[in-house]
Design a protein around this motif. Structure first.
Motif, mmCIF file in Angstrom:
data_model
loop_
_atom_site.group_PDB
_atom_site.id
_atom_site.type_symbol
_atom_site.label_atom_id
_atom_site.label_comp_id
_atom_site.label_asym_id
_atom_site.label_seq_id
_atom_site.Cartn_x
_atom_site.Cartn_y
_atom_site.Cartn_z
ATOM 1 N N CYS A 192 0.854 -1.186 0.000
ATOM 2 C CA CYS A 192 0.000 0.000 0.000
ATOM 3 C C CYS A 192 0.883 1.227 0.000
ATOM 4 O O CYS A 192 1.916 1.253 0.671
ATOM 5 N N GLU A 193 0.496 2.257 -0.758
ATOM 6 C CA GLU A 193 1.316 3.466 -0.788
ATOM 7 C C GLU A 193 1.086 4.340 0.441
ATOM 8 O O GLU A 193 1.805 5.293 0.663
ATOM 9 N N GLY A 194 0.101 4.003 1.279
ATOM 10 C CA GLY A 194 -0.140 4.728 2.524
ATOM 11 C C GLY A 194 0.191 3.865 3.729
ATOM 12 O O GLY A 194 1.194 3.158 3.750
ATOM 13 N N ASP A 195 -0.692 3.892 4.761
ATOM 14 C CA ASP A 195 -0.493 3.115 5.982
ATOM 15 C C ASP A 195 -1.206 1.769 5.899
ATOM 16 O O ASP A 195 -2.210 1.625 5.208
ATOM 17 N N ILE A 196 -0.696 0.787 6.644
ATOM 18 C CA ILE A 196 -1.320 -0.536 6.699
ATOM 19 C C ILE A 196 -1.555 -0.915 8.161
ATOM 20 O O ILE A 196 -0.639 -0.826 8.986
ATOM 21 N N VAL A 197 -2.781 -1.325 8.483
ATOM 22 C CA VAL A 197 -3.129 -1.802 9.823
ATOM 23 C C VAL A 197 -3.591 -3.246 9.699
ATOM 24 O O VAL A 197 -4.481 -3.554 8.904
ATOM 25 N N VAL A 198 -2.965 -4.146 10.459
ATOM 26 C CA VAL A 198 -3.313 -5.565 10.430
ATOM 27 C C VAL A 198 -3.969 -5.940 11.748
ATOM 28 O O VAL A 198 -3.356 -5.813 12.815
ATOM 29 N N LEU A 199 -5.224 -6.391 11.701
ATOM 30 C CA LEU A 199 -5.945 -6.820 12.906
ATOM 31 C C LEU A 199 -5.749 -8.323 13.075
ATOM 32 O O LEU A 199 -6.685 -9.113 12.987
ATOM 33 N N GLY A 200 -4.507 -8.700 13.320
ATOM 34 C CA GLY A 200 -4.138 -10.104 13.440
ATOM 35 C C GLY A 200 -2.629 -10.223 13.435
ATOM 36 O O GLY A 200 -1.924 -9.237 13.682
ATOM 37 N N ASP A 201 -2.115 -11.416 13.146
ATOM 38 C CA ASP A 201 -0.681 -11.639 13.108
ATOM 39 C C ASP A 201 -0.142 -11.488 11.682
ATOM 40 O O ASP A 201 -0.886 -11.534 10.708
ATOM 41 N N VAL A 202 1.174 -11.315 11.594
ATOM 42 C CA VAL A 202 1.878 -11.382 10.315
ATOM 43 C C VAL A 202 2.857 -12.548 10.442
ATOM 44 O O VAL A 202 3.870 -12.449 11.145
ATOM 45 N N ASN A 203 2.527 -13.649 9.806
ATOM 46 C CA ASN A 203 3.291 -14.875 9.992
ATOM 47 C C ASN A 203 4.629 -14.867 9.261
ATOM 48 O O ASN A 203 4.822 -14.084 8.316
ATOM 49 N N PRO A 204 5.558 -15.745 9.671
ATOM 50 C CA PRO A 204 6.828 -15.861 8.944
ATOM 51 C C PRO A 204 6.557 -16.188 7.476
ATOM 52 O O PRO A 204 5.691 -17.008 7.166
ATOM 53 N N GLY A 205 7.296 -15.543 6.582
ATOM 54 C CA GLY A 205 7.088 -15.758 5.163
ATOM 55 C C GLY A 205 6.094 -14.798 4.536
ATOM 56 O O GLY A 205 5.938 -14.760 3.315
ATOM 57 N N ALA A 206 5.425 -13.980 5.380
ATOM 58 C CA ALA A 206 4.512 -12.954 4.874
ATOM 59 C C ALA A 206 5.256 -11.622 4.783
ATOM 60 O O ALA A 206 6.233 -11.398 5.497
ATOM 61 N N GLU A 207 4.786 -10.744 3.903
ATOM 62 C CA GLU A 207 5.431 -9.445 3.716
ATOM 63 C C GLU A 207 4.395 -8.328 3.764
ATOM 64 O O GLU A 207 3.350 -8.418 3.110
ATOM 65 N N ILE A 208 4.708 -7.274 4.525
ATOM 66 C CA ILE A 208 3.877 -6.081 4.591
ATOM 67 C C ILE A 208 4.750 -4.907 4.139
ATOM 68 O O ILE A 208 5.767 -4.608 4.771
ATOM 69 N N ILE A 209 4.361 -4.246 3.062
ATOM 70 C CA ILE A 209 5.167 -3.160 2.496
ATOM 71 C C ILE A 209 4.294 -1.924 2.366
ATOM 72 O O ILE A 209 3.279 -1.937 1.668
ATOM 73 N N ALA A 210 4.689 -0.842 3.044
ATOM 74 C CA ALA A 210 3.875 0.376 3.069
ATOM 75 C C ALA A 210 4.715 1.601 2.730
ATOM 76 O O ALA A 210 5.870 1.704 3.131
ATOM 77 N N GLY A 211 4.108 2.517 2.008
ATOM 78 C CA GLY A 211 4.757 3.803 1.797
ATOM 79 C C GLY A 211 4.728 4.634 3.063
ATOM 80 O O GLY A 211 5.565 5.509 3.268
ATOM 81 N N GLY A 212 3.737 4.357 3.942
ATOM 82 C CA GLY A 212 3.616 5.039 5.225
ATOM 83 C C GLY A 212 4.024 4.131 6.374
ATOM 84 O O GLY A 212 5.021 3.423 6.298
ATOM 85 N N SER A 213 3.207 4.119 7.449
ATOM 86 C CA SER A 213 3.515 3.340 8.646
ATOM 87 C C SER A 213 2.742 2.026 8.674
ATOM 88 O O SER A 213 1.801 1.819 7.898
ATOM 89 N N ILE A 214 3.151 1.148 9.593
ATOM 90 C CA ILE A 214 2.536 -0.174 9.739
ATOM 91 C C ILE A 214 2.186 -0.405 11.203
ATOM 92 O O ILE A 214 3.003 -0.141 12.087
ATOM 93 N N ALA A 215 0.965 -0.891 11.462
ATOM 94 C CA ALA A 215 0.547 -1.256 12.820
ATOM 95 C C ALA A 215 -0.011 -2.672 12.789
ATOM 96 O O ALA A 215 -0.872 -2.982 11.959
ATOM 97 N N VAL A 216 0.485 -3.524 13.686
ATOM 98 C CA VAL A 216 0.058 -4.921 13.741
ATOM 99 C C VAL A 216 -0.531 -5.202 15.120
ATOM 100 O O VAL A 216 0.194 -5.165 16.123
ATOM 101 N N PHE A 217 -1.830 -5.469 15.176
ATOM 102 C CA PHE A 217 -2.491 -5.797 16.439
ATOM 103 C C PHE A 217 -2.411 -7.303 16.664
ATOM 104 O O PHE A 217 -3.420 -8.012 16.683
#
Length: 227
Positions: free
Chosen positions: A136-161
């Motif tokens: 995403c070119e902005g922010d990313i919020v994940v309401l869960g886990d980010v497992n090994p082998g997964a990728e989160i790429i943001a132009g802004g900030s990232i929040a993982v609950f």
């Protein structure tokens, strides 16, 4: 068999040629494969990239630029037919961030991700599993886990609950006023605006609820409730 995408180094720049007879999907796929095969060479390169050959739509041009920016930290990407319009200040953009090159208005920026193509900022209401990639070119919020082998790429900030165990890249387009926050910070790799860290799995000073941000050019971890 004709070459679909040709990449060669000339002085301090990389020249990328797109076969004029090839379809856009085949160009994009061949480019990704060639960059991936030489990832260590291209990653965070400060070289200027000049693209020529097949005429692309504005949306396609922006998507190609985002591939270089988000996946490889390369922001100096230009098209041959645009070079004449670029000033010396624009060419030196990476060395002098305050001088911004001509670019598409923010309202028209497009997301590389197939699932969230037009999103500016997104909520993922589930765990991101191994093999999944969210961009995403902005922010990313994940309401869960980010497992090994997964990728989160943001132009802004990232929040993982939840627990962050995969790769997280905030500020992929070069922004430094970004952060990565997680309830449990255990990423395989963390990137903030090109700075890369690989935290230890069991850090003694790890807290429940942490934020990683840039402080004087270094990635610093702190509890979320501490300023």
């Amino acid at each position: 068999m004709q070459t679909i995408v040709a990449i060669k180094g000339v002085d301090d720049k990389l020249e990328v040629y797109f076969n004029e007879m090839a379809s856009y999907p085949s160009l994009r796929e061949d480019l990704i494969q060639k960059l991936q095969r030489n990832k260590n060479f291209f990653l965070n390169s400060d070289a200027k990239v000049v693209i020529s050959g097949r005429n692309l739509s504005q949306a396609q041009r922006r998507e190609i630029k985002r591939i270089f920016e988000m996946d490889y930290g390369i922001s100096n990407v230009y098209y041959a037919d645009e070079i004449k319009k670029m000033t010396e200040t624009a060419v030196m953009y990476q060395a002098a961030p305050e001088a911004e090159p001509p670019q598409i208005p923010t309202g028209e920026l497009e997301l590389v991700s197939r699932e969230y193509f037009d999103a500016k900022s997104i909520f993922i209401a589930t765990t991101v599993r191994s093999g999944q990639r969210i961009e995403c070119e902005g922010d990313i919020v994940v309401l869960g886990d980010v497992n090994p082998g997964a990728e989160i790429i943001a132009g802004g900030s990232i929040a993982v609950f939840g627990t962050l165990r995969g790769l997280a890249h905030a500020g992929a387009g070069g922004r430094e006023d970004v952060c990565v926050a997680a309830l449990y910070m255990k990423p395989k790799q963390l990137r903030l605006s090109g700075r890369v860290v690989m935290p230890e799995e069991n850090r003694k000073d790890a807290a429940v609820g942490e934020i990683a941000q840039l402080v004087e050019g270094k990635v610093v971890f702190r509890p979320i409730n501490r300023k």
